[in-house]
Motif scaffolding. Structure first.
Motif, PDB file in Angstrom:
ATOM      1  N   ALA A   1     115.148  61.244 -49.494  1.00 25.49           N
ATOM      2  CA  ALA A   1     114.052  61.161 -48.533  1.00 25.49           C
ATOM      3  C   ALA A   1     113.701  62.556 -48.011  1.00 25.49           C
ATOM      4  O   ALA A   1     114.560  63.445 -47.980  1.00 25.49           O
ATOM      5  CB  ALA A   1     114.441  60.251 -47.362  1.00 25.49           C
ATOM      6  N   PRO A   2     112.466  62.776 -47.578  1.00 26.45           N
ATOM      7  CA  PRO A   2     112.070  64.112 -47.100  1.00 26.45           C
ATOM      8  C   PRO A   2     112.850  64.588 -45.872  1.00 26.45           C
ATOM      9  O   PRO A   2     112.888  65.788 -45.606  1.00 26.45           O
ATOM     10  CB  PRO A   2     110.569  63.960 -46.796  1.00 26.45           C
ATOM     11  N   ASP A   3     113.478  63.678 -45.125  1.00 29.12           N
ATOM     12  CA  ASP A   3     114.293  64.099 -43.983  1.00 29.12           C
ATOM     13  C   ASP A   3     115.737  64.363 -44.375  1.00 29.12           C
ATOM     14  O   ASP A   3     116.600  64.596 -43.525  1.00 29.12           O
ATOM     15  CB  ASP A   3     114.225  63.051 -42.856  1.00 29.12           C
ATOM     16  N   GLY A   4     116.012  64.336 -45.687  1.00 29.54           N
ATOM     17  CA  GLY A   4     117.364  64.593 -46.181  1.00 29.54           C
ATOM     18  C   GLY A   4     118.223  63.357 -46.302  1.00 29.54           C
ATOM     19  O   GLY A   4     119.363  63.426 -46.769  1.00 29.54           O
ATOM     20  N   GLY A   5     117.696  62.204 -45.902  1.00 30.32           N
ATOM     21  CA  GLY A   5     118.461  60.968 -45.950  1.00 30.32           C
ATOM     22  C   GLY A   5     118.361  60.258 -47.296  1.00 30.32           C
ATOM     23  O   GLY A   5     117.693  60.716 -48.221  1.00 30.32           O
ATOM     24  N   LEU A   6     119.041  59.120 -47.379  1.00 33.27           N
ATOM     25  CA  LEU A   6     119.019  58.278 -48.568  1.00 33.27           C
ATOM     26  C   LEU A   6     118.299  56.981 -48.229  1.00 33.27           C
ATOM     27  O   LEU A   6     118.417  56.465 -47.112  1.00 33.27           O
ATOM     28  CB  LEU A   6     120.444  57.965 -49.045  1.00 33.27           C
ATOM     29  N   TYR A   7     117.554  56.455 -49.185  1.00 32.50           N
ATOM     30  CA  TYR A   7     116.810  55.222 -48.926  1.00 32.50           C
ATOM     31  C   TYR A   7     117.702  53.991 -49.067  1.00 32.50           C
ATOM     32  O   TYR A   7     118.545  53.900 -49.967  1.00 32.50           O
ATOM     33  CB  TYR A   7     115.621  55.112 -49.877  1.00 32.50           C
ATOM     34  N   VAL A   8     117.490  53.043 -48.165  1.00 33.93           N
ATOM     35  CA  VAL A   8     118.135  51.734 -48.204  1.00 33.93           C
ATOM     36  C   VAL A   8     117.082  50.684 -47.889  1.00 33.93           C
ATOM     37  O   VAL A   8     116.078  50.979 -47.233  1.00 33.93           O
ATOM     38  CB  VAL A   8     119.301  51.627 -47.184  1.00 33.93           C
ATOM     39  N   PRO A   9     117.271  49.436 -48.336  1.00 34.35           N
ATOM     40  CA  PRO A   9     116.292  48.393 -48.011  1.00 34.35           C
ATOM     41  C   PRO A   9     116.244  48.140 -46.509  1.00 34.35           C
ATOM     42  O   PRO A   9     117.262  48.201 -45.820  1.00 34.35           O
ATOM     43  CB  PRO A   9     116.825  47.159 -48.749  1.00 34.35           C
ATOM     44  N   GLU A  10     115.042  47.876 -46.025  1.00 37.24           N
ATOM     45  CA  GLU A  10     114.875  47.547 -44.612  1.00 37.24           C
ATOM     46  C   GLU A  10     115.661  46.283 -44.270  1.00 37.24           C
ATOM     47  O   GLU A  10     116.242  46.150 -43.196  1.00 37.24           O
ATOM     48  CB  GLU A  10     113.392  47.348 -44.312  1.00 37.24           C
ATOM     49  N   SER A  11     115.696  45.333 -45.225  1.00 37.94           N
ATOM     50  CA  SER A  11     116.513  44.128 -45.088  1.00 37.94           C
ATOM     51  C   SER A  11     116.978  43.711 -46.475  1.00 37.94           C
ATOM     52  O   SER A  11     116.348  44.063 -47.475  1.00 37.94           O
ATOM     53  CB  SER A  11     115.712  42.997 -44.432  1.00 37.94           C
ATOM     54  N   LEU A  12     118.069  42.960 -46.521  1.00 34.60           N
ATOM     55  CA  LEU A  12     118.631  42.523 -47.791  1.00 34.60           C
ATOM     56  C   LEU A  12     118.322  41.054 -48.041  1.00 34.60           C
ATOM     57  O   LEU A  12     118.306  40.248 -47.106  1.00 34.60           O
ATOM     58  CB  LEU A  12     120.159  42.692 -47.789  1.00 34.60           C
ATOM     59  N   PRO A  13     118.122  40.669 -49.312  1.00 30.98           N
ATOM     60  CA  PRO A  13     118.063  39.241 -49.606  1.00 30.98           C
ATOM     61  C   PRO A  13     119.435  38.621 -49.359  1.00 30.98           C
ATOM     62  O   PRO A  13     120.460  39.295 -49.506  1.00 30.98           O
ATOM     63  CB  PRO A  13     117.700  39.196 -51.098  1.00 30.98           C
ATOM     64  N   HIS A  14     119.467  37.365 -48.951  1.00 27.52           N
ATOM     65  CA  HIS A  14     120.736  36.686 -48.711  1.00 27.52           C
ATOM     66  C   HIS A  14     120.744  35.377 -49.489  1.00 27.52           C
ATOM     67  O   HIS A  14     119.783  34.603 -49.432  1.00 27.52           O
ATOM     68  CB  HIS A  14     120.958  36.414 -47.223  1.00 27.52           C
ATOM     69  N   PHE A  15     121.820  35.153 -50.224  1.00 32.90           N
ATOM     70  CA  PHE A  15     121.935  33.966 -51.059  1.00 32.90           C
ATOM     71  C   PHE A  15     122.975  33.012 -50.474  1.00 32.90           C
ATOM     72  O   PHE A  15     124.060  33.439 -50.074  1.00 32.90           O
ATOM     73  CB  PHE A  15     122.325  34.352 -52.489  1.00 32.90           C
ATOM     74  N   SER A  16     122.650  31.727 -50.442  1.00 36.38           N
ATOM     75  CA  SER A  16     123.603  30.734 -49.952  1.00 36.38           C
ATOM     76  C   SER A  16     124.691  30.490 -50.994  1.00 36.38           C
ATOM     77  O   SER A  16     124.516  30.792 -52.181  1.00 36.38           O
ATOM     78  CB  SER A  16     122.877  29.421 -49.654  1.00 36.38           C
ATOM     79  N   LEU A  17     125.806  29.922 -50.548  1.00 36.95           N
ATOM     80  CA  LEU A  17     126.875  29.585 -51.479  1.00 36.95           C
ATOM     81  C   LEU A  17     126.377  28.614 -52.536  1.00 36.95           C
ATOM     82  O   LEU A  17     126.744  28.717 -53.712  1.00 36.95           O
ATOM     83  CB  LEU A  17     128.074  28.993 -50.730  1.00 36.95           C
ATOM     84  N   GLU A  18     125.523  27.684 -52.131  1.00 37.60           N
ATOM     85  CA  GLU A  18     124.973  26.714 -53.081  1.00 37.60           C
ATOM     86  C   GLU A  18     124.143  27.413 -54.155  1.00 37.60           C
ATOM     87  O   GLU A  18     124.239  27.097 -55.349  1.00 37.60           O
ATOM     88  CB  GLU A  18     124.111  25.699 -52.320  1.00 37.60           C
ATOM     89  N   GLU A  19     123.331  28.399 -53.745  1.00 35.69           N
ATOM     90  CA  GLU A  19     122.514  29.122 -54.720  1.00 35.69           C
ATOM     91  C   GLU A  19     123.385  29.941 -55.660  1.00 35.69           C
ATOM     92  O   GLU A  19     123.179  29.946 -56.876  1.00 35.69           O
ATOM     93  CB  GLU A  19     121.515  30.030 -53.989  1.00 35.69           C
ATOM     94  N   ILE A  20     124.379  30.645 -55.114  1.00 37.64           N
ATOM     95  CA  ILE A  20     125.288  31.427 -55.953  1.00 37.64           C
ATOM     96  C   ILE A  20     126.033  30.510 -56.925  1.00 37.64           C
ATOM     97  O   ILE A  20     126.185  30.824 -58.110  1.00 37.64           O
ATOM     98  CB  ILE A  20     126.280  32.229 -55.079  1.00 37.64           C
TER      99      ILE A  20
END
Length: 466
Positions: free
Chosen positions: A24-43
Protein backbone atom coordinates in the motif's frame (compact mmCIF):
# COMPACT_ATOMS: atom_id res chain seq x y z
CA UNK A 1 -15.14 -6.86 -1.30
CA UNK A 2 -12.82 -3.96 -0.45
CA UNK A 3 -9.25 -4.16 0.85
CA UNK A 4 -7.69 -1.83 3.43
CA UNK A 5 -4.13 -1.12 4.53
CA UNK A 6 -2.66 -2.30 7.83
CA UNK A 7 -1.25 1.22 8.32
CA UNK A 8 -4.65 2.88 7.99
CA UNK A 9 -3.72 5.77 5.69
CA UNK A 10 -4.23 4.36 2.17
CA UNK A 11 -7.56 4.31 0.31
CA UNK A 12 -9.54 1.08 0.17
CA UNK A 13 -9.15 -0.81 -3.12
CA UNK A 14 -10.89 -3.55 -5.09
CA UNK A 15 -9.26 -6.89 -5.89
CA UNK A 16 -7.77 -5.87 -9.26
CA UNK A 17 -5.92 -2.91 -7.79
CA UNK A 18 -4.74 -4.88 -4.76
CA UNK A 19 -3.41 -7.60 -7.06
CA UNK A 20 -1.36 -5.08 -9.04
CA UNK A 21 -0.36 -2.76 -6.20
CA UNK A 22 1.29 -5.12 -3.70
CA UNK A 23 2.43 -2.78 -0.94
CA UNK A 24 0.00 0.00 0.00
CA UNK A 25 1.20 3.60 -0.57
CA UNK A 26 1.34 4.16 3.21
CA UNK A 27 3.76 1.24 3.55
CA UNK A 28 1.13 -1.16 4.85
CA UNK A 29 -0.17 -4.49 3.57
CA UNK A 30 -3.66 -4.98 2.19
CA UNK A 31 -6.20 -7.15 4.00
CA UNK A 32 -9.92 -7.68 3.30
CA UNK A 33 -12.23 -5.20 4.99
CA UNK A 34 -14.24 -8.25 6.10
CA UNK A 35 -13.88 -12.00 5.67
CA UNK A 36 -16.42 -14.48 4.31
CA UNK A 37 -17.61 -16.86 7.03
CA UNK A 38 -18.71 -20.43 6.38
CA UNK A 39 -20.99 -22.44 8.66
CA UNK A 40 -20.05 -25.92 9.82
CA UNK A 41 -22.90 -27.26 7.69
CA UNK A 42 -21.53 -25.53 4.58
CA UNK A 43 -17.98 -26.74 5.24
CA UNK A 44 -19.29 -30.27 5.86
CA UNK A 45 -21.02 -30.19 2.46
CA UNK A 46 -17.61 -29.78 0.79
CA UNK A 47 -16.35 -33.22 1.81
CA UNK A 48 -15.14 -35.21 -1.16
CA UNK A 49 -14.92 -32.25 -3.53
CA UNK A 50 -11.96 -32.11 -5.94
CA UNK A 51 -9.33 -29.59 -4.83
CA UNK A 52 -10.27 -27.12 -7.56
CA UNK A 53 -13.94 -27.09 -6.50
CA UNK A 54 -12.98 -26.54 -2.88
CA UNK A 55 -10.62 -23.76 -3.92
CA UNK A 56 -13.38 -22.06 -5.90
CA UNK A 57 -15.81 -22.13 -2.96
CA UNK A 58 -13.26 -20.60 -0.59
CA UNK A 59 -11.59 -18.05 -2.86
CA UNK A 60 -14.32 -16.76 -5.13
CA UNK A 61 -15.80 -14.36 -2.55
CA UNK A 62 -12.44 -12.54 -2.59
CA UNK A 63 -12.38 -12.01 -6.36
CA UNK A 64 -15.97 -12.09 -7.61
CA UNK A 65 -16.23 -8.34 -8.31
CA UNK A 66 -13.20 -8.57 -10.60
CA UNK A 67 -13.23 -11.98 -12.31
CA UNK A 68 -16.13 -13.81 -14.00
CA UNK A 69 -16.97 -17.17 -12.42
CA UNK A 70 -16.19 -19.21 -15.54
CA UNK A 71 -12.80 -17.52 -15.97
CA UNK A 72 -11.83 -18.14 -12.35
CA UNK A 73 -12.84 -21.80 -12.53
CA UNK A 74 -10.69 -22.18 -15.66
CA UNK A 75 -7.72 -20.55 -13.91
CA UNK A 76 -8.05 -22.98 -11.00
CA UNK A 77 -8.31 -25.98 -13.33
CA UNK A 78 -5.22 -24.83 -15.24
CA UNK A 79 -3.30 -24.09 -12.04
CA UNK A 80 -3.78 -27.41 -10.27
CA UNK A 81 -3.87 -29.72 -13.28
CA UNK A 82 -0.06 -29.47 -13.51
CA UNK A 83 0.44 -30.84 -9.98
CA UNK A 84 1.93 -34.33 -9.88
CA UNK A 85 -0.67 -35.88 -7.55
CA UNK A 86 -4.42 -36.08 -8.16
CA UNK A 87 -5.11 -35.10 -4.54
CA UNK A 88 -3.00 -31.95 -5.18
CA UNK A 89 -2.07 -31.78 -1.45
CA UNK A 90 -1.92 -35.43 -0.29
CA UNK A 91 -1.64 -36.35 3.40
CA UNK A 92 0.96 -38.83 4.68
CA UNK A 93 0.61 -40.37 8.14
CA UNK A 94 3.68 -40.44 10.39
CA UNK A 95 2.13 -41.69 13.62
CA UNK A 96 -1.18 -41.89 15.45
CA UNK A 97 -2.94 -38.62 14.67
CA UNK A 98 0.25 -37.13 13.17
CA UNK A 99 0.38 -36.18 9.51
CA UNK A 100 2.39 -34.35 6.86
CA UNK A 101 0.46 -32.52 4.14
CA UNK A 102 2.63 -32.63 1.02
CA UNK A 103 2.55 -29.18 -0.53
CA UNK A 104 5.45 -29.86 -2.91
CA UNK A 105 3.72 -31.68 -5.75
CA UNK A 106 3.64 -28.59 -7.97
CA UNK A 107 6.06 -27.86 -10.84
CA UNK A 108 8.80 -26.28 -8.66
CA UNK A 109 8.47 -28.70 -5.70
CA UNK A 110 7.49 -26.15 -3.05
CA UNK A 111 4.31 -24.91 -1.39
CA UNK A 112 4.71 -21.57 -3.17
CA UNK A 113 3.32 -23.22 -6.33
CA UNK A 114 -0.18 -23.25 -4.83
CA UNK A 115 -0.34 -19.48 -4.92
CA UNK A 116 2.13 -18.45 -7.60
CA UNK A 117 0.82 -20.68 -10.39
CA UNK A 118 -2.53 -18.99 -9.81
CA UNK A 119 -1.05 -15.52 -9.36
CA UNK A 120 0.53 -15.55 -12.82
CA UNK A 121 -2.83 -16.36 -14.39
CA UNK A 122 -4.60 -13.68 -12.35
CA UNK A 123 -2.04 -11.07 -13.37
CA UNK A 124 -2.27 -11.87 -17.06
CA UNK A 125 -6.08 -11.80 -16.93
CA UNK A 126 -6.21 -8.37 -15.28
CA UNK A 127 -3.39 -6.84 -17.34
CA UNK A 128 -4.95 -8.07 -20.60
CA UNK A 129 -8.27 -6.57 -19.56
CA UNK A 130 -6.61 -3.23 -18.74
CA UNK A 131 -4.14 -3.34 -21.63
CA UNK A 132 -1.31 -2.62 -19.20
CA UNK A 133 2.18 -3.95 -18.61
CA UNK A 134 3.66 -4.80 -15.20
CA UNK A 135 7.20 -5.23 -13.92
CA UNK A 136 7.35 -7.84 -11.20
CA UNK A 137 10.07 -7.24 -8.64
CA UNK A 138 10.39 -9.93 -6.02
CA UNK A 139 12.78 -11.18 -3.36
CA UNK A 140 13.29 -14.85 -2.59
CA UNK A 141 14.99 -16.85 0.13
CA UNK A 142 14.87 -19.79 -2.24
CA UNK A 143 11.45 -21.08 -3.27
CA UNK A 144 9.35 -18.02 -4.13
CA UNK A 145 11.62 -17.11 -7.03
CA UNK A 146 11.33 -20.36 -8.98
CA UNK A 147 7.59 -20.63 -8.31
CA UNK A 148 7.04 -17.03 -9.44
CA UNK A 149 9.10 -17.51 -12.59
CA UNK A 150 7.29 -20.73 -13.44
CA UNK A 151 3.93 -19.09 -12.78
CA UNK A 152 4.67 -15.95 -14.81
CA UNK A 153 7.01 -17.07 -17.58
CA UNK A 154 4.18 -17.39 -20.12
CA UNK A 155 2.59 -14.08 -19.16
CA UNK A 156 2.42 -11.73 -22.13
CA UNK A 157 2.10 -8.57 -20.06
CA UNK A 158 4.78 -9.14 -17.41
CA UNK A 159 8.55 -8.75 -17.01
CA UNK A 160 9.88 -10.48 -13.91
CA UNK A 161 12.99 -9.60 -11.88
CA UNK A 162 13.77 -11.91 -8.95
CA UNK A 163 16.39 -11.00 -6.34
CA UNK A 164 18.04 -13.80 -4.36
CA UNK A 165 20.91 -13.65 -1.85
CA UNK A 166 24.14 -14.59 -3.65
CA UNK A 167 25.44 -18.03 -2.61
CA UNK A 168 22.77 -18.31 0.12
CA UNK A 169 20.20 -20.54 -1.56
CA UNK A 170 20.63 -24.24 -2.32
CA UNK A 171 22.01 -25.20 -5.72
CA UNK A 172 18.73 -26.82 -6.73
CA UNK A 173 16.80 -23.70 -5.72
CA UNK A 174 19.17 -21.46 -7.68
CA UNK A 175 19.11 -23.62 -10.80
CA UNK A 176 15.31 -23.81 -10.75
CA UNK A 177 15.32 -20.04 -11.18
CA UNK A 178 18.31 -19.44 -13.38
CA UNK A 179 17.76 -22.17 -15.98
CA UNK A 180 14.32 -20.95 -17.10
CA UNK A 181 14.80 -19.19 -20.40
CA UNK A 182 12.72 -16.21 -21.53
CA UNK A 183 13.23 -12.60 -22.60
CA UNK A 184 10.97 -11.47 -19.75
CA UNK A 185 12.83 -13.40 -17.00
CA UNK A 186 15.72 -11.81 -15.08
CA UNK A 187 17.50 -13.33 -12.07
CA UNK A 188 19.60 -11.05 -9.88
CA UNK A 189 21.96 -12.40 -7.21
CA UNK A 190 22.47 -9.77 -4.52
CA UNK A 191 25.68 -9.69 -2.47
CA UNK A 192 23.75 -9.73 0.81
CA UNK A 193 21.09 -11.72 2.64
CA UNK A 194 17.37 -12.20 2.05
CA UNK A 195 16.40 -9.30 4.29
CA UNK A 196 18.57 -7.02 2.11
CA UNK A 197 16.70 -8.25 -0.98
CA UNK A 198 13.31 -7.84 0.68
CA UNK A 199 14.13 -4.34 1.91
CA UNK A 200 15.22 -3.33 -1.59
CA UNK A 201 11.91 -4.54 -3.01
CA UNK A 202 9.86 -2.71 -0.38
CA UNK A 203 11.77 0.53 -0.89
CA UNK A 204 11.36 0.25 -4.67
CA UNK A 205 7.60 -0.09 -4.30
CA UNK A 206 7.66 3.09 -2.25
CA UNK A 207 9.42 5.04 -5.02
CA UNK A 208 8.90 3.71 -8.56
CA UNK A 209 10.34 6.73 -10.36
CA UNK A 210 13.17 4.58 -11.75
CA UNK A 211 10.62 3.09 -14.20
CA UNK A 212 10.05 6.53 -15.70
CA UNK A 213 6.27 6.31 -15.39
CA UNK A 214 6.10 3.71 -18.18
CA UNK A 215 5.12 0.75 -15.98
CA UNK A 216 4.12 -0.13 -12.43
CA UNK A 217 5.71 -2.64 -10.11
CA UNK A 218 3.68 -5.72 -9.18
CA UNK A 219 4.46 -7.96 -6.21
CA UNK A 220 4.79 -11.74 -6.10
CA UNK A 221 6.10 -11.92 -2.55
CA UNK A 222 3.71 -12.92 0.19
CA UNK A 223 2.88 -9.25 0.73
CA UNK A 224 0.54 -9.78 -2.27
CA UNK A 225 -2.89 -10.63 -0.90
CA UNK A 226 -3.54 -13.19 -3.67
CA UNK A 227 -0.72 -15.33 -2.25
CA UNK A 228 -2.36 -15.51 1.17
CA UNK A 229 -5.80 -16.12 -0.36
CA UNK A 230 -4.66 -19.24 -2.23
CA UNK A 231 -2.94 -20.71 0.83
CA UNK A 232 -6.13 -20.65 2.94
CA UNK A 233 -7.57 -23.48 0.85
CA UNK A 234 -5.29 -26.31 1.92
CA UNK A 235 -6.16 -25.86 5.59
CA UNK A 236 -9.78 -26.66 4.70
CA UNK A 237 -8.59 -29.49 2.43
CA UNK A 238 -6.61 -31.21 5.23
CA UNK A 239 -9.37 -30.75 7.78
CA UNK A 240 -12.04 -32.24 5.53
CA UNK A 241 -9.80 -35.24 4.78
CA UNK A 242 -9.39 -36.04 8.49
CA UNK A 243 -12.91 -35.63 9.83
CA UNK A 244 -13.38 -31.88 9.92
CA UNK A 245 -15.29 -29.76 10.55
CA UNK A 246 -16.76 -32.17 13.14
CA UNK A 247 -13.40 -32.32 14.89
CA UNK A 248 -10.82 -29.59 15.39
CA UNK A 249 -7.34 -29.68 13.82
CA UNK A 250 -3.86 -28.49 14.83
CA UNK A 251 -1.27 -27.35 12.29
CA UNK A 252 2.49 -26.89 12.50
CA UNK A 253 3.82 -24.49 9.90
CA UNK A 254 7.49 -23.95 8.97
CA UNK A 255 7.56 -20.20 8.47
CA UNK A 256 9.88 -17.24 8.14
CA UNK A 257 7.71 -14.55 6.58
CA UNK A 258 4.49 -15.56 8.44
CA UNK A 259 2.40 -15.73 5.25
CA UNK A 260 1.63 -19.44 5.25
CA UNK A 261 0.62 -19.57 8.90
CA UNK A 262 -1.37 -16.34 8.60
CA UNK A 263 -3.47 -18.18 6.00
CA UNK A 264 -4.24 -20.76 8.69
CA UNK A 265 -5.26 -18.00 11.07
CA UNK A 266 -7.65 -16.69 8.41
CA UNK A 267 -9.05 -20.18 7.81
CA UNK A 268 -10.01 -20.30 11.49
CA UNK A 269 -11.61 -16.85 11.30
CA UNK A 270 -13.59 -18.03 8.26
CA UNK A 271 -15.16 -20.84 10.28
CA UNK A 272 -12.75 -23.81 10.15
CA UNK A 273 -12.29 -25.41 13.61
CA UNK A 274 -8.55 -25.04 14.38
CA UNK A 275 -7.38 -25.46 17.96
CA UNK A 276 -3.67 -24.70 17.59
CA UNK A 277 -1.21 -23.15 15.14
CA UNK A 278 2.47 -23.87 15.76
CA UNK A 279 4.99 -21.36 14.43
CA UNK A 280 8.02 -23.48 13.49
CA UNK A 281 11.22 -21.48 12.96
CA UNK A 282 14.94 -22.13 12.66
CA UNK A 283 17.63 -20.16 14.54
CA UNK A 284 16.33 -16.97 12.92
CA UNK A 285 13.61 -16.99 15.51
CA UNK A 286 12.13 -13.50 15.79
CA UNK A 287 8.61 -14.95 15.61
CA UNK A 288 9.31 -17.53 18.32
CA UNK A 289 10.83 -14.92 20.62
CA UNK A 290 7.76 -12.75 20.23
CA UNK A 291 5.25 -15.54 20.67
CA UNK A 292 7.03 -17.09 23.66
CA UNK A 293 8.09 -13.90 25.43
CA UNK A 294 6.30 -10.88 23.86
CA UNK A 295 9.53 -9.36 22.59
CA UNK A 296 9.89 -8.40 18.94
CA UNK A 297 13.59 -7.73 18.32
CA UNK A 298 15.81 -8.19 15.29
CA UNK A 299 19.01 -10.20 15.76
CA UNK A 300 21.83 -10.89 13.32
CA UNK A 301 20.64 -13.17 10.50
CA UNK A 302 22.21 -16.65 10.55
CA UNK A 303 22.78 -19.01 7.63
CA UNK A 304 21.15 -22.42 8.27
CA UNK A 305 20.31 -25.73 6.58
CA UNK A 306 16.78 -24.37 6.05
CA UNK A 307 17.58 -21.31 3.91
CA UNK A 308 13.99 -20.51 2.91
CA UNK A 309 13.42 -19.51 6.55
CA UNK A 310 16.60 -17.44 6.92
CA UNK A 311 14.52 -14.30 7.42
CA UNK A 312 14.56 -11.79 10.26
CA UNK A 313 12.05 -9.18 9.08
CA UNK A 314 8.78 -11.10 8.93
CA UNK A 315 6.59 -9.02 6.62
CA UNK A 316 3.26 -10.75 7.04
CA UNK A 317 3.39 -10.56 10.81
CA UNK A 318 2.10 -7.02 10.34
CA UNK A 319 -1.22 -8.48 9.21
CA UNK A 320 -1.64 -10.32 12.53
CA UNK A 321 -0.56 -7.25 14.51
CA UNK A 322 -3.28 -5.30 12.71
CA UNK A 323 -5.92 -7.69 14.05
CA UNK A 324 -4.37 -7.83 17.53
CA UNK A 325 -4.61 -4.03 17.69
CA UNK A 326 -8.30 -3.99 16.78
CA UNK A 327 -7.48 -3.03 13.17
CA UNK A 328 -6.02 0.28 14.30
CA UNK A 329 -3.64 1.08 11.45
CA UNK A 330 -2.00 4.07 13.14
CA UNK A 331 -1.16 1.94 16.20
CA UNK A 332 0.47 -0.66 13.94
CA UNK A 333 2.43 2.02 12.10
CA UNK A 334 3.77 3.44 15.37
CA UNK A 335 4.69 -0.02 16.68
CA UNK A 336 6.63 -0.96 13.54
CA UNK A 337 8.42 2.40 13.42
CA UNK A 338 9.57 1.73 16.98
CA UNK A 339 10.54 -1.84 16.05
CA UNK A 340 12.93 -0.46 13.44
CA UNK A 341 14.82 1.30 16.27
CA UNK A 342 14.90 -1.49 18.85
CA UNK A 343 12.94 -4.20 20.69
CA UNK A 344 9.19 -3.70 21.17
CA UNK A 345 6.38 -5.50 23.00
CA UNK A 346 2.61 -5.22 22.78
CA UNK A 347 0.10 -4.89 25.61
CA UNK A 348 -0.05 -8.08 27.65
CA UNK A 349 -3.73 -8.73 26.95
CA UNK A 350 -3.14 -8.51 23.19
CA UNK A 351 -0.20 -10.93 23.42
CA UNK A 352 -2.23 -13.38 25.53
CA UNK A 353 -4.98 -13.26 22.92
CA UNK A 354 -2.47 -14.45 20.30
CA UNK A 355 -1.18 -17.17 22.64
CA UNK A 356 -4.66 -18.74 22.82
CA UNK A 357 -4.14 -20.01 19.27
CA UNK A 358 -0.40 -19.81 18.57
CA UNK A 359 2.53 -21.75 20.00
CA UNK A 360 6.09 -21.62 18.69
CA UNK A 361 9.46 -23.35 18.66
CA UNK A 362 12.93 -22.54 17.38
CA UNK A 363 14.77 -25.56 15.95
CA UNK A 364 18.53 -25.52 15.30
CA UNK A 365 20.38 -27.41 12.56
CA UNK A 366 21.30 -30.33 14.82
CA UNK A 367 17.70 -30.94 15.87
CA UNK A 368 16.62 -30.55 12.23
CA UNK A 369 19.05 -33.28 11.14
CA UNK A 370 18.06 -35.50 14.05
CA UNK A 371 14.40 -35.23 13.02
CA UNK A 372 15.18 -36.03 9.36
CA UNK A 373 17.08 -39.13 10.45
CA UNK A 374 14.56 -40.30 13.06
CA UNK A 375 11.52 -39.95 10.80
CA UNK A 376 13.29 -41.82 8.01
CA UNK A 377 14.33 -44.62 10.33
CA UNK A 378 10.81 -44.90 11.72
CA UNK A 379 8.82 -44.50 8.51
CA UNK A 380 11.20 -44.61 5.54
CA UNK A 381 9.84 -41.16 4.79
CA UNK A 382 12.26 -38.40 3.87
CA UNK A 383 11.67 -34.84 5.10
CA UNK A 384 13.25 -31.70 3.73
CA UNK A 385 14.84 -29.53 6.48
CA UNK A 386 11.96 -27.04 6.62
CA UNK A 387 9.34 -29.76 7.03
CA UNK A 388 11.58 -31.44 9.61
CA UNK A 389 11.51 -28.21 11.63
CA UNK A 390 7.74 -28.32 11.39
CA UNK A 391 7.58 -31.92 12.64
CA UNK A 392 9.99 -31.21 15.50
CA UNK A 393 8.01 -28.14 16.56
CA UNK A 394 4.71 -30.02 16.29
CA UNK A 395 5.95 -32.70 18.68
CA UNK A 396 7.44 -30.17 21.09
CA UNK A 397 4.38 -27.91 21.24
CA UNK A 398 1.46 -30.30 20.86
CA UNK A 399 -1.33 -29.54 23.32
CA UNK A 400 -3.70 -32.49 22.78
CA UNK A 401 -2.85 -35.94 21.37
CA UNK A 402 -6.50 -36.53 20.49
CA UNK A 403 -6.50 -33.69 17.97
CA UNK A 404 -4.90 -34.44 14.58
CA UNK A 405 -1.58 -32.60 14.17
CA UNK A 406 -0.78 -31.74 10.56
CA UNK A 407 2.64 -30.42 9.60
CA UNK A 408 2.78 -28.50 6.33
CA UNK A 409 5.34 -30.21 4.10
CA UNK A 410 6.71 -27.16 2.38
CA UNK A 411 9.37 -28.51 0.00
CA UNK A 412 10.65 -31.68 -1.69
CA UNK A 413 13.74 -33.14 0.02
CA UNK A 414 15.63 -33.22 -3.30
CA UNK A 415 15.89 -29.42 -3.09
CA UNK A 416 18.10 -29.68 0.02
CA UNK A 417 20.49 -32.63 -0.36
CA UNK A 418 23.07 -31.06 1.98
CA UNK A 419 20.68 -31.39 4.92
CA UNK A 420 20.08 -35.07 4.10
CA UNK A 421 23.84 -35.68 4.09
CA UNK A 422 24.24 -33.76 7.36
CA UNK A 423 21.57 -35.96 8.96
CA UNK A 424 23.80 -39.00 8.45
CA UNK A 425 21.53 -40.77 5.98
CA UNK A 426 23.01 -42.34 2.87
CA UNK A 427 19.78 -42.17 0.88
CA UNK A 428 19.89 -39.59 -1.90
CA UNK A 429 16.57 -37.92 -2.79
CA UNK A 430 16.05 -37.96 -6.55
CA UNK A 431 14.63 -35.08 -8.52
CA UNK A 432 11.32 -35.86 -10.26
CA UNK A 433 11.46 -36.83 -13.93
CA UNK A 434 10.62 -33.34 -15.23
CA UNK A 435 13.73 -31.99 -13.45
CA UNK A 436 16.10 -34.91 -14.04
CA UNK A 437 18.38 -32.81 -16.29
CA UNK A 438 18.38 -29.72 -14.05
CA UNK A 439 22.15 -29.78 -13.48
CA UNK A 440 22.82 -29.90 -17.22
CA UNK A 441 20.72 -26.84 -18.11
CA UNK A 442 22.35 -23.51 -18.91
CA UNK A 443 22.16 -20.93 -16.12
CA UNK A 444 21.61 -17.22 -16.59
CA UNK A 445 21.79 -14.65 -13.79
CA UNK A 446 23.48 -11.37 -12.90
CA UNK A 447 25.42 -10.73 -9.69
CA UNK A 448 24.95 -7.19 -8.33
CA UNK A 449 26.10 -5.32 -5.26
CA UNK A 450 23.75 -4.75 -2.33
CA UNK A 451 22.85 -1.32 -3.72
CA UNK A 452 19.28 -0.29 -4.48
CA UNK A 453 20.21 2.35 -7.06
CA UNK A 454 22.30 -0.15 -9.03
CA UNK A 455 19.54 -2.75 -9.00
CA UNK A 456 16.93 -0.21 -10.04
CA UNK A 457 19.14 0.95 -12.90
CA UNK A 458 19.48 -2.66 -14.08
CA UNK A 459 15.69 -3.14 -14.04
CA UNK A 460 15.08 0.19 -15.80
CA UNK A 461 17.45 -0.88 -18.57
CA UNK A 462 16.27 -4.45 -19.09
CA UNK A 463 12.49 -4.55 -18.91
CA UNK A 464 10.76 -5.18 -22.22
CA UNK A 465 9.58 -1.66 -23.09
CA UNK A 466 12.56 0.19 -21.64
Amino acid sequence: MRYISTRGEAPALGFEDVLLTGLAPDGGLYVPESLPHFSLEEIRSWRGLPYTELAFNIMYPFVEEAIPEADFRQMLDDTYSVFAHKAVAPLVQLDANEWVMELFRGPTLAFKDFALQLLGRLLDHVLEKRQEHAVIMGATSGDTGSAAIEGCRRCEHVDIFILHPYERVSEVQRRQMTTVQGDNIHNIAIKGNFDDCQRMVKESFGDQSFLGGKAKLAAVNSINWARIMAQIVYYFHASLALGGPDRSMAFSVPTGNFGDIFAGYLAKKMGLPISQLVIATNKNDILHRFMSGNKYEQHQLEHTLSPSMDIMVSSNFERLLFDLHGRDGLAVKELLENAAKGPVSIEDYRWKKARKLFDSASVDDQATCDTIREVYQQNEYLLDPHTAIGVHAARACRRDDQIPMITLGTAHPAKFPDAIVESGLTVKPALPAHMADLFEREERYTVLDNDRAGVQAFIAKHWKNA
